[in-house]
Write a protein that holds these residues in place. Sequence first.
Motif, PDB file in Angstrom:
ATOM      1  N   GLY A  41      -1.937  -1.425  -3.451  1.00 54.19           N
ATOM      2  CA  GLY A  41      -0.783  -0.583  -3.704  1.00 54.19           C
ATOM      3  C   GLY A  41       0.078  -0.485  -2.469  1.00 54.19           C
ATOM      4  N   LYS A  42       1.019   0.416  -2.492  1.00 49.52           N
ATOM      5  CA  LYS A  42       1.921   0.600  -1.363  1.00 49.52           C
ATOM      6  C   LYS A  42       1.150   1.062  -0.140  1.00 49.52           C
ATOM      7  CE  LYS A  42       6.133   3.023  -0.047  1.00 49.52           C
ATOM      8  NZ  LYS A  42       7.182   3.957  -0.481  1.00 49.52           N
ATOM      9  N   CYS A 104       6.042  -1.547   1.741  1.00 43.41           N
ATOM     10  CA  CYS A 104       6.497  -1.473   0.352  1.00 43.41           C
ATOM     11  C   CYS A 104       5.406  -1.941  -0.598  1.00 43.41           C
ATOM     12  CB  CYS A 104       7.748  -2.325   0.166  1.00 43.41           C
ATOM     13  SG  CYS A 104       7.511  -4.086   0.509  1.00 43.41           S
ATOM     14  N   SER A 105       5.591  -1.688  -1.860  1.00 45.90           N
ATOM     15  CA  SER A 105       4.631  -2.135  -2.866  1.00 45.90           C
ATOM     16  C   SER A 105       4.762  -3.641  -3.061  1.00 45.90           C
ATOM     17  CB  SER A 105       4.869  -1.413  -4.186  1.00 45.90           C
ATOM     18  OG  SER A 105       6.177  -1.658  -4.658  1.00 45.90           O
ATOM     19  N   SER A 107       4.858  -5.297  -5.669  1.00 39.57           N
ATOM     20  CA  SER A 107       5.758  -5.591  -6.784  1.00 39.57           C
ATOM     21  C   SER A 107       7.191  -5.851  -6.310  1.00 39.57           C
ATOM     22  CB  SER A 107       5.759  -4.433  -7.778  1.00 39.57           C
ATOM     23  OG  SER A 107       4.475  -4.226  -8.319  1.00 39.57           O
ATOM     24  N   ASP A 148      10.673   1.487  -5.452  1.00 38.82           N
ATOM     25  CA  ASP A 148       9.756   2.330  -4.684  1.00 38.82           C
ATOM     26  C   ASP A 148      10.283   3.761  -4.591  1.00 38.82           C
ATOM     27  OD1 ASP A 148       7.867   0.421  -4.338  1.00 38.82           O
ATOM     28  OD2 ASP A 148       8.182   0.129  -2.186  1.00 38.82           O
TER      29      ASP A 148
END
Length: 234
Positions: A41-42, A104-105, A107, A148
Amino acid sequence: MAKLRFEVSIDFFRLAMATLAIDTEGVDSDIYRALGFKELGKGAVGTPRILSLLSSLLEKSVQLNETESETVNFKDNVAIFHGLRVPTISIRNYIDRIFKYAACSPSCFLVAYVYVDRFVQQTDVHLTSLNVHRLLITSVLVAIKFIDDAFFNNAYYARVGGVTTAELNSLEMSFLFSLDFRLQVTVNTFQRYCSQLQKETSDIHQIERLIRACGIKDSWPSKSDTQRAPTISR
């Protein structure tokens, strides 16, 4: 007047971020996990697989475009992204640096990939070693702000990307207008790009197994040379 237009566009962008955030809950869990989104994750420690896949695709795109440019004269339609010299840092190390310091994530990098693909199609720009780094930091910046919950200011991301704050501000605005502020990434689109990356990797592994089985070595290109980018390679 220019400052007013800048502030209005930023306000519009913030409104878009608040109302069009991507929902990845509907994405196929196997593909999502395979690209390194589930476990990391982030702010997590580790390197999600999406980073290596994205860097390989971009490197292959740049290589193909620059090989083709030896016979075809490409026109740079968005000169602001065109640098004067090739950065000394590789695409892979640049992506790793962004992930390390941007917090950051994972994604964000898939969404940034979607944005770059849209940008390439919209502007007919060809990715080269002179513009790919600026497109990367700009697309990731926009993706971070879009999906985010929290992010740093542009001055921070400018230091991460090795550009000035003023330059990153200009790159961001040019990028947004080139996309017509079309920032929403639906679940179907997100999954399609995930599947695309996953398929590219599977094809590469099949080629490598064939090479090893045939005992072919020096006459074949390296692993990075055999990886092919989808629509992004223009």
